[in-house]
Design an enzyme around this catalytic site. Structure first.
Site, PDB file in Angstrom:
ATOM      1  N   GLY A  14      46.816  40.296  39.525  1.00  0.00           N
ATOM      2  CA  GLY A  14      45.686  39.990  38.704  1.00  0.00           C
ATOM      3  C   GLY A  14      44.582  39.463  39.452  1.00  0.00           C
ATOM      4  O   GLY A  14      43.584  39.593  39.076  1.00  0.00           O
ATOM      5  N   CYS A  53      48.697  27.079  41.335  1.00  0.00           N
ATOM      6  CA  CYS A  53      47.914  27.444  42.380  1.00  0.00           C
ATOM      7  C   CYS A  53      47.002  25.907  42.691  1.00  0.00           C
ATOM      8  O   CYS A  53      46.676  25.777  43.710  1.00  0.00           O
ATOM      9  CB  CYS A  53      46.629  28.295  42.124  1.00  0.00           C
ATOM     10  SG  CYS A  53      47.255  29.704  41.326  1.00  0.00           S
TER      11      CYS A  53
HETATM   12  C1  LIG Z   1      48.710  34.476  36.927  1.00  0.00           C
HETATM   13  C2  LIG Z   1      47.336  34.872  36.946  1.00  0.00           C
HETATM   14  C3  LIG Z   1      46.474  35.361  37.719  1.00  0.00           C
HETATM   15  C4  LIG Z   1      46.849  35.854  39.045  1.00  0.00           C
HETATM   16  O1  LIG Z   1      47.574  36.990  38.995  1.00  0.00           O
HETATM   17  P1  LIG Z   1      48.539  37.301  40.328  1.00  0.00           P
HETATM   18  O2  LIG Z   1      49.008  38.585  40.097  1.00  0.00           O
HETATM   19  O3  LIG Z   1      49.218  36.139  40.696  1.00  0.00           O
HETATM   20  O4  LIG Z   1      47.458  37.469  41.267  1.00  0.00           O
HETATM   21  C5  LIG Z   1      45.172  35.638  37.135  1.00  0.00           C
HETATM   22  N1  LIG Z   1      44.514  35.072  35.943  1.00  0.00           N
HETATM   23  C6  LIG Z   1      45.572  34.620  35.116  1.00  0.00           C
HETATM   24  C7  LIG Z   1      45.341  33.996  33.626  1.00  0.00           C
HETATM   25  C8  LIG Z   1      46.736  34.119  35.691  1.00  0.00           C
HETATM   26  O5  LIG Z   1      47.730  33.508  34.820  1.00  0.00           O
END
Ligand SMILES: *Cc1c(COP(=O)(O)O)cnc(C)c1O
Length: 390
Positions: free
Chosen positions: A71, A325
């Site tokens: 993400g 985070c």
């Molecule tokens: C978890 C999350 C991300 C990050 O995704 P990753 O695959 O961990 O990089 C980004 N946006 C939202 C809303 C999330 O919950």
């Protein structure tokens, strides 16, 4: 009892997904770019996954799906990639919200340092963006609107189709970080006028380190990684074949079981919310109805979120005080502050997020252990003494 109630941070890999992935971690190890059969088989699996994901999100073409490492990468690529292209045309304004994930907010902050103007939309007390605010923020120089589909801390679902229509009418590109919503609410990029969409496998029982960015055909986006011809030469590097297969399988499972899960989790969630609201000086953060089925986010005045989490961990409960985070820092969550909560209340927050794996028995246990823990912590909190005497 051991309860995993942090599915917004990550989910357990589904055994069915692991089973689908295993051949691509073992016998089918070929490079998808090579010409012999073992490579072609890997290539076929990647392309089948691409077609499947396109169909599941309502995209017209499989080649509108680009695989990423997750993400964060998809968010970074969408925003930086579009802004880099549109800056050449004199567009240097981005519209986003105050409560985006840091993978969006920090990218916008970086672009601001490069001369972009960023408008941060209010999300009000209920944690929902007003489409008319998007409309009035759009101007001639607007390059991109980026609004998350559902918030990762408070679970509020945004009026994405309305925002999409406003952007489409104004001729402005629209990106949504759909990481939390994907697999939990119905999503259709065509019907909702979405131009770019981020998703990641590990939030719906897929593998970590594999996600995708949808880019509508005709949208120009700068390359992310130069090198080989993978991902239409826009994101070079040998594909994470097993991850990609797992991502598609996990999304297929999530979408096919969505309706049932929505109903079951919404009931469970509401029972927990009602029970926890019986605790004195507690509140639910974010709108109650326009909310992800598995999300509960509460504040309990007079206690620290961190101490509550540690006590709950000892009682077998894995939960969160907000974003994975940001925990570890003592700053209150930017999401709770965006709702207008004062710092001292935003500190005492608890997020519980559920998936198919959670049970009613677990909710019973949480309804016992959370009130007990809150009372215990309040019993030696000077802050609570002060609140009570006010
Ligand atoms: C978890 C999350 C991300 C990050 O995704 P990753 O695959 O961990 O990089 C980004 N946006 C939202 C809303 C999330 O919950």
């Amino acid at each position: 009892m051991q309860i995993y109630a942090d599915n917004a941070a990550t989910t357990a890999l589904s055994p069915k997904v692991l089973e689908a992935m295993t051949p691509y971690l073992t016998e089918v190890f070929g490079n998808p770019s090579s010409l012999y059969r073992i490579g072609a088989k890997a290539k076929d699996a990647v392309e089948a996954a691409r077609a499947e994901i396109a169909e599941l999100i309502g995209a017209k073409n499989a080649n509108e799906i680009y695989f990423t490492s997750g993400g964060s990468e998809a968010d970074n690529w969408a925003i930086k990639g579009v802004c880099k292209m549109l800056k050449l045309k004199g567009k240097n304004h981005i519209i986003t919200t105050r409560f985006e994930h840091h993978a969006v907010l920090h990218v916008c902050e970086g672009l601001a340092k490069e001369g972009f103007e960023v408008t941060y939309l209010d999300v009000y007390e209920n944690g929902i963006v007003k489409p008319e605010d998007v409309k009035s923020a759009i101007k001639d120089t607007t390059a991109l609107v980026t609004v998350m589909y559902a918030n990762n801390e408070i679970g509020t679902i945004q009026p994405i189709a309305e925002i999409g229509r406003i952007c489409r009418e104004a001729g402005v590109l629209f990106h949504t970080d759909a990481v939390q919503a994907m697999g939990n609410v119905p999503i259709n990029v065509e019907e909702e006028c979405i131009d770019l969409l981020s998703l990641t496998g590990h939030k719906f029982h897929g593998p970590k380190g594999c996600g995708a960015l949808y880019v509508r055909r005709g949208v120009r986006i700068a390359n992310l990684i130069d090198g080989g011809a993978q991902e239409r030469s826009k994101r070079a590097g040998t594909e994470n074949v097993a991850g990609i297969v797992g991502l598609a399988k996990a999304l297929e499972l999530a979408v096919s079981t969505m309706d049932e899960r929505r109903e079951r989790l919404t009931k469970m969630r509401n029972r927990l919310i009602d029970g926890l609201l019986n605790i004195e000086k507690s509140r639910l953060n974010g709108d109650r109805d326009s909310r992800l089925p598995g999300n509960v986010n509460m504040c309990f005045e007079g206690i620290e979120g961190e101490s509550l989490l540690l006590k709950l961990d000892l009682a077998g409960v894995s939960a969160s005080s907000g974003s994975a985070c940001t925990s570890g820092s003592l700053d209150p969550s930017h999401v709770l502050l965006s709702l207008g909560l004062p710092h001292e209340i935003a500190h005492g927050s608890l997020r519980l997020s559920f998936s198919d794996d959670n049970t009613e028995e677990e909710i019973d246990y949480l309804l016992k252990v959370i009130p007990e823990t809150v009372s215990y912590l309040r019993s030696f909190s000077p802050l609570w003494d002060k609140i009570k005497s006010e």
